[in-house]
Motif scaffolding. Structure first.
Motif, PDB file in Angstrom:
ATOM      1  N   ALA A 165      -8.670 -19.477  -7.246  1.00 29.37           N
ATOM      2  CA  ALA A 165      -8.097 -20.362  -6.219  1.00 29.37           C
ATOM      3  C   ALA A 165      -6.777 -20.966  -6.691  1.00 29.37           C
ATOM      4  CB  ALA A 165      -9.122 -21.424  -5.818  1.00 29.37           C
ATOM      5  N   LEU A 195     -30.545 -24.449  -1.414  1.00 31.13           N
ATOM      6  CA  LEU A 195     -30.581 -25.274  -2.635  1.00 31.13           C
ATOM      7  C   LEU A 195     -31.829 -26.159  -2.701  1.00 31.13           C
ATOM      8  CD1 LEU A 195     -26.915 -26.595  -3.102  1.00 31.13           C
ATOM      9  CD2 LEU A 195     -28.031 -24.676  -4.235  1.00 31.13           C
ATOM     10  N   LEU A 201     -25.745 -29.205 -11.261  1.00 22.89           N
ATOM     11  CA  LEU A 201     -25.952 -27.921 -10.581  1.00 22.89           C
ATOM     12  C   LEU A 201     -24.604 -27.390 -10.103  1.00 22.89           C
ATOM     13  CD1 LEU A 201     -28.294 -26.114  -9.789  1.00 22.89           C
ATOM     14  CD2 LEU A 201     -28.507 -27.390  -7.664  1.00 22.89           C
ATOM     15  N   GLY A 202     -24.081 -26.381 -10.804  1.00 21.26           N
ATOM     16  CA  GLY A 202     -22.765 -25.820 -10.479  1.00 21.26           C
ATOM     17  C   GLY A 202     -21.712 -26.380 -11.415  1.00 21.26           C
ATOM     18  N   VAL A 203     -21.031 -25.483 -12.133  1.00 22.84           N
ATOM     19  CA  VAL A 203     -20.062 -25.951 -13.131  1.00 22.84           C
ATOM     20  C   VAL A 203     -18.653 -25.492 -12.760  1.00 22.84           C
ATOM     21  CG1 VAL A 203     -19.643 -26.288 -15.587  1.00 22.84           C
ATOM     22  CG2 VAL A 203     -21.926 -25.674 -14.813  1.00 22.84           C
ATOM     23  N   CYS A 233     -11.394 -22.810  -9.031  1.00 24.78           N
ATOM     24  CA  CYS A 233     -10.000 -23.201  -9.262  1.00 24.78           C
ATOM     25  C   CYS A 233      -9.277 -22.355 -10.320  1.00 24.78           C
ATOM     26  CB  CYS A 233      -9.940 -24.701  -9.578  1.00 24.78           C
ATOM     27  SG  CYS A 233      -8.297 -25.314  -9.886  1.00 24.78           S
ATOM     28  N   GLU A 255     -25.162 -22.845 -14.160  1.00 28.72           N
ATOM     29  CA  GLU A 255     -24.076 -22.123 -13.479  1.00 28.72           C
ATOM     30  C   GLU A 255     -24.511 -20.684 -13.191  1.00 28.72           C
ATOM     31  OE1 GLU A 255     -21.041 -22.794 -12.031  1.00 28.72           O
ATOM     32  OE2 GLU A 255     -21.261 -20.669 -11.538  1.00 28.72           O
ATOM     33  N   ALA A 269     -15.703 -29.930 -10.477  1.00 27.51           N
ATOM     34  CA  ALA A 269     -16.461 -31.178 -10.439  1.00 27.51           C
ATOM     35  C   ALA A 269     -17.524 -31.211 -11.538  1.00 27.51           C
ATOM     36  CB  ALA A 269     -17.117 -31.331  -9.064  1.00 27.51           C
ATOM     37  N   TYR A 302       1.606 -25.555  -1.657  1.00 28.78           N
ATOM     38  CA  TYR A 302       2.596 -25.205  -2.670  1.00 28.78           C
ATOM     39  C   TYR A 302       3.474 -24.031  -2.264  1.00 28.78           C
ATOM     40  CZ  TYR A 302      -0.196 -28.636  -4.936  1.00 28.78           C
ATOM     41  OH  TYR A 302      -0.843 -29.821  -5.217  1.00 28.78           O
ATOM     42  N   VAL A 334      -4.233 -22.433   2.520  1.00 29.17           N
ATOM     43  CA  VAL A 334      -4.488 -21.170   1.811  1.00 29.17           C
ATOM     44  C   VAL A 334      -3.766 -20.016   2.504  1.00 29.17           C
ATOM     45  CG1 VAL A 334      -6.293 -19.524   1.166  1.00 29.17           C
ATOM     46  CG2 VAL A 334      -6.689 -21.982   0.865  1.00 29.17           C
ATOM     47  N   LEU A 348      -6.748 -12.876  -4.602  1.00 26.97           N
ATOM     48  CA  LEU A 348      -6.204 -13.431  -5.842  1.00 26.97           C
ATOM     49  C   LEU A 348      -6.708 -12.696  -7.086  1.00 26.97           C
ATOM     50  CD1 LEU A 348      -6.187 -17.148  -4.758  1.00 26.97           C
ATOM     51  CD2 LEU A 348      -4.195 -15.719  -5.296  1.00 26.97           C
ATOM     52  N   PRO A 351     -11.361 -31.720   0.083  1.00 25.43           N
ATOM     53  CA  PRO A 351     -11.776 -30.642  -0.827  1.00 25.43           C
ATOM     54  C   PRO A 351     -10.639 -30.078  -1.691  1.00 25.43           C
ATOM     55  CG  PRO A 351     -11.613 -29.806   1.399  1.00 25.43           C
ATOM     56  CD  PRO A 351     -11.286 -31.260   1.476  1.00 25.43           C
ATOM     57  N   TYR A 352     -10.322 -30.820  -2.713  1.00 25.58           N
ATOM     58  CA  TYR A 352      -9.295 -30.411  -3.681  1.00 25.58           C
ATOM     59  C   TYR A 352      -9.849 -30.606  -5.088  1.00 25.58           C
ATOM     60  CZ  TYR A 352      -6.525 -31.458   0.436  1.00 25.58           C
ATOM     61  OH  TYR A 352      -6.067 -31.517   1.709  1.00 25.58           O
ATOM     62  N   THR A 384     -21.961 -27.659  -6.171  1.00 25.51           N
ATOM     63  CA  THR A 384     -22.049 -26.214  -5.947  1.00 25.51           C
ATOM     64  C   THR A 384     -20.876 -25.636  -5.142  1.00 25.51           C
ATOM     65  OG1 THR A 384     -23.534 -26.736  -4.115  1.00 25.51           O
ATOM     66  CG2 THR A 384     -24.566 -26.039  -6.172  1.00 25.51           C
TER      67      THR A 384
HETATM   68  C1  LIG Z   1      -6.987 -20.084  -2.484  1.00 29.10           C
HETATM   69  C2  LIG Z   1      -7.259 -21.524  -2.816  1.00 29.10           C
HETATM   70  C3  LIG Z   1      -6.279 -22.273  -3.426  1.00 29.10           C
HETATM   71  C4  LIG Z   1      -6.525 -23.591  -3.754  1.00 29.10           C
HETATM   72  N1  LIG Z   1      -5.524 -24.313  -4.336  1.00 29.10           N
HETATM   73  C5  LIG Z   1      -5.751 -25.601  -4.665  1.00 29.10           C
HETATM   74  C6  LIG Z   1      -4.733 -26.354  -5.306  1.00 29.10           C
HETATM   75  O1  LIG Z   1      -3.638 -25.866  -5.571  1.00 29.10           O
HETATM   76  N2  LIG Z   1      -5.002 -27.636  -5.638  1.00 29.10           N
HETATM   77  C7  LIG Z   1      -6.220 -28.216  -5.367  1.00 29.10           C
HETATM   78  O2  LIG Z   1      -6.413 -29.388  -5.700  1.00 29.10           O
HETATM   79  N3  LIG Z   1      -7.196 -27.522  -4.754  1.00 29.10           N
HETATM   80  C8  LIG Z   1      -7.001 -26.232  -4.411  1.00 29.10           C
HETATM   81  N4  LIG Z   1      -8.001 -25.507  -3.836  1.00 29.10           N
HETATM   82  C9  LIG Z   1      -9.329 -26.150  -3.642  1.00 29.10           C
HETATM   83  C10 LIG Z   1     -10.114 -26.125  -4.963  1.00 29.10           C
HETATM   84  O3  LIG Z   1     -10.179 -24.810  -5.453  1.00 29.10           O
HETATM   85  C11 LIG Z   1     -11.520 -26.675  -4.752  1.00 29.10           C
HETATM   86  O4  LIG Z   1     -11.432 -27.937  -4.127  1.00 29.10           O
HETATM   87  C12 LIG Z   1     -12.256 -26.841  -6.073  1.00 29.10           C
HETATM   88  O5  LIG Z   1     -12.297 -25.628  -6.775  1.00 29.10           O
HETATM   89  C13 LIG Z   1     -13.686 -27.334  -5.792  1.00 29.10           C
HETATM   90  O6  LIG Z   1     -14.369 -27.505  -7.004  1.00 29.10           O
HETATM   91  P1  LIG Z   1     -15.958 -27.616  -6.980  1.00 29.10           P
HETATM   92  O7  LIG Z   1     -16.358 -27.962  -8.376  1.00 29.10           O
HETATM   93  O8  LIG Z   1     -16.413 -28.475  -5.889  1.00 29.10           O
HETATM   94  O9  LIG Z   1     -16.473 -26.148  -6.592  1.00 29.10           O
HETATM   95  P2  LIG Z   1     -16.350 -24.753  -7.363  1.00 29.10           P
HETATM   96  O10 LIG Z   1     -15.167 -24.700  -8.213  1.00 29.10           O
HETATM   97  O11 LIG Z   1     -16.523 -23.705  -6.324  1.00 29.10           O
HETATM   98  O12 LIG Z   1     -17.628 -24.746  -8.319  1.00 29.10           O
HETATM   99  C14 LIG Z   1     -18.923 -24.647  -7.843  1.00 29.10           C
HETATM  100  C15 LIG Z   1     -19.729 -23.864  -8.851  1.00 29.10           C
HETATM  101  O13 LIG Z   1     -21.106 -23.935  -8.509  1.00 29.10           O
HETATM  102  C16 LIG Z   1     -21.707 -22.694  -8.796  1.00 29.10           C
HETATM  103  N5  LIG Z   1     -22.948 -22.618  -8.010  1.00 29.10           N
HETATM  104  C17 LIG Z   1     -23.057 -22.616  -6.666  1.00 29.10           C
HETATM  105  N6  LIG Z   1     -24.355 -22.620  -6.305  1.00 29.10           N
HETATM  106  C18 LIG Z   1     -25.065 -22.648  -7.450  1.00 29.10           C
HETATM  107  C19 LIG Z   1     -26.454 -22.681  -7.735  1.00 29.10           C
HETATM  108  N7  LIG Z   1     -27.369 -22.713  -6.767  1.00 29.10           N
HETATM  109  N8  LIG Z   1     -26.837 -22.706  -9.043  1.00 29.10           N
HETATM  110  C20 LIG Z   1     -25.928 -22.678 -10.043  1.00 29.10           C
HETATM  111  N9  LIG Z   1     -24.597 -22.655  -9.815  1.00 29.10           N
HETATM  112  C21 LIG Z   1     -24.176 -22.655  -8.544  1.00 29.10           C
HETATM  113  C22 LIG Z   1     -20.646 -21.684  -8.396  1.00 29.10           C
HETATM  114  O14 LIG Z   1     -20.872 -20.451  -9.023  1.00 29.10           O
HETATM  115  C23 LIG Z   1     -19.368 -22.385  -8.873  1.00 29.10           C
HETATM  116  O15 LIG Z   1     -19.024 -21.997 -10.184  1.00 29.10           O
HETATM  117  C24 LIG Z   1      -7.783 -24.181  -3.472  1.00 29.10           C
HETATM  118  C25 LIG Z   1      -8.783 -23.424  -2.848  1.00 29.10           C
HETATM  119  C26 LIG Z   1      -8.532 -22.111  -2.526  1.00 29.10           C
HETATM  120  C27 LIG Z   1      -9.625 -21.314  -1.865  1.00 29.10           C
END
Ligand SMILES: Cc1cc2nc3c(=O)[nH]c(=O)nc-3n(C[C@H](O)[C@H](O)[C@H](O)COP(=O)(O)OP(=O)(O)OC[C@H]3O[C@@H](n4cnc5c(N)ncnc54)[C@H](O)[C@@H]3O)c2cc1C
Length: 467
Positions: A59, A281, A23-25, A55, A47, A28, A356, A184, A167, A319-320, A143
């Protein structure tokens, strides 16, 4: 909805059974889905927005692109062009195709957990005629997180940006106020200050804590504040925005701060933290518990409930993107049933934290404050980077500080701010992760004249202190 997703829905009918639903692409979900599909599991990834998540589009990638362009002195228009190219113009067609080529079946739509049926878990996607009900043996919740708006009176009445808006923006605000001095806020303040300077644009940054990057050792935030001020950023720490209002006379918004001062902005960039995306959810229906910060509570294998796993920002753990990827590999290993081995376990205290900006920051292990809270007595040693041959040659400086456990005689934490620290500090990330004895670290020879030589004097000092 893309053509491939429509095809997937038509082919599947309204009921489908698979081994794993992701759930969520984002960072991770993409990794866990790909790994499991390549291992022969039937995987359906759901998704609701862009495959790839935050990312690549909103981000890490666009922010680093802007920062690198700013450091290279590129003009705003060129920086935006490069940023959008690096962010694939926020088009996920390539990412979706890559996922499907690995054997993952992609379903576009918002997913919600319905409950359990015996050993099986049920997830609904979409609504109305398009509603699908998926049955799976395992569910991976990935998610992500949402930006949090701080409780500032009137903030919803003025022109704000989240980091994602900033961004993707094409325009450069003449007066930008950044709320929040975490990673950020600092990164975006520097990027907009440097890129905006030739246009006469100004940037102010407001942080409630008494320093920037307040969860890190004090010297880190102090160095970044000095760098931002040198870039022309009006850095205000120890103050909180109280009220925001549109002000026609100022031709923008006015932010009133609790020290009696105020700032005028054409845009307010809100960078005051993120909240795990768990609302609506249906996770409670399958026994998932949330932490007091609203994150999915997981054990050390990222399991939240029988058959339910959670990875990435939704767990609130480090959370990276790199944590999200590592946790995804760990869950994929668990679901493939391979013997757990050290390489599939995420050593959370050894996950590095990067910022960075120029100078950059890299830290690992507990900050001094966290160590104190944990009741750990650590010894520390530091080195001024200007004192290295590389510092002499480049005229640049910075600082590295290392903390060791005097009983265990290992390094447990380190932080550095300075040139390229995001590259050369990983030696200490390995040291923390592998608990490398101080003797080994202090006896490691570094090439002359590299920044890594800065590690030698403090490591030798720690070895002497821990005898
Ligand atoms: C400005 C900024 C800069 C950053 N820079 C860095 C960096 O340089 N290095 C680093 O390591 N980290 C960085 N981060 C952190 C990094 O972006 C996050 O830790 C990472 O993207 C998290 O990945 P994720 O898969 O958990 O979530 P996400 O990438 O947010 O993916 C979650 C997905 O789930 C989907 N979703 C949500 N709910 C549902 C649902 N109910 N059904 C279906 N789909 C759903 C969303 O649409 C989304 O596509 C940064 C963050 C920000 C805000």
């Amino acid at each position: 909805m893309g053509a491939a997703a429509v095809e997937e829905r038509d082919r599947m009918g309204s009921q489908q059974q698979v081994d794993v639903v992701v759930l969520g692409v984002g960072s991770a979900g993409e990794v866990v889905a790909g790994e499991l599909a390549r291992a022969g599991r039937s995987v359906l990834a759901v998704e609701s927005d862009l495959v790839g998540g935050e990312c690549p589009y909103y981000a890490c990638v666009p922010s680093k692109s802007l920062l690198l362009s700013a450091a290279a002195g590129l003009p705003w228009e060129e920086a935006v062009r490069r940023r959008d190219e690096h962010a694939e113009h926020r088009d996920d067609a390539g990412a979706a195709q890559g996922l499907q080529e690995q054997g993952v079946r992609l379903l576009r739509g918002r997913g919600e957990v319905l409950g359990r049926d015996g050993d099986a878990l049920q997830v609904a996607v979409g609504g109305g005629d398009a509603r699908q009900v998926l049955t799976c043996h395992d569910l991976v919740v990935a998610t992500g997180s949402d930006a949090v708006l701080p409780p500032v009176e009137g903030l919803d009445q003025v022109a704000t940006w989240t980091s994602a808006d900033a961004l993707a923006a094409q325009e450069l605000p003449a007066r930008l106020v950044v709320l929040g001095g975490g990673p950020v806020g600092c990164e975006l303040a520097q990027a907009f200050a440097r890129l905006g300077r030739p246009h006469g644009a100004t940037v102010a940054l407001v942080e409630t804590a008494d320093r920037l990057l307040a969860t890190e050792a004090a010297f880190v935030g102090e160095a970044v504040a000095a760098a931002l001020r040198a870039d022309g950023v009006d850095v205000r720490v120890g103050v909180t925005a109280q009220r925001a209002r549109v002000d026609d006379a100022a031709g923008g918004s006015v932010l009133e701060l609790d020290d009696g001062s105020s700032l005028v902005a054409d845009r307010v960039l809100v960078a005051t933290g993120r909240r795990p995306r768990t609302a609506g959810l249906g996770l409670e229906r399958v026994g998932v518990e949330l932490t007091d910060r609203g994150a999915v509570a997981v054990d050390d294998r990222w399991q939240a409930a029988p058959g339910v796993w959670a990875i990435g920002d939704v767990t609130g753990v480090a959370p990276y993107t790199h944590t999200a990827n590592a946790a995804a590999r760990a869950v994929a290993a668990s679901l493939r049933g391979v013997e757990p081995e050290p390489s599939t376990r995420v050593d959370v205290p050894a996950v590095p934290r990067g910022v960075y900006t120029d100078p950059a920051v890299l830290a690992v292990g507990p900050s001094p404050e966290q160590a104190r809270t944990q009741g750990r007595e650590l010894v520390s040693a530091a080195m001024d980077l200007a004192g290295t041959a590389r510092g002499f040659l480049t005229g640049k400086g910075g600082r590295v500080e290392i903390w060791a456990d005097p009983v265990e005689r290992v390094v447990v934490a380190a932080a550095a701010v300075g040139p390229d620290v995001d590259a050369w500090m990983h030696e200490l990330v390995l040291a923390v992760h592998a608990r490398v004895p101080l003797e080994v670290l202090a006896g490691t020879v570094h090439a002359f004249p590299t920044w890594s030589e800065a590690l030698e004097p403090p490591l030798r000092e720690l070895l002497a202190a821990c005898r």
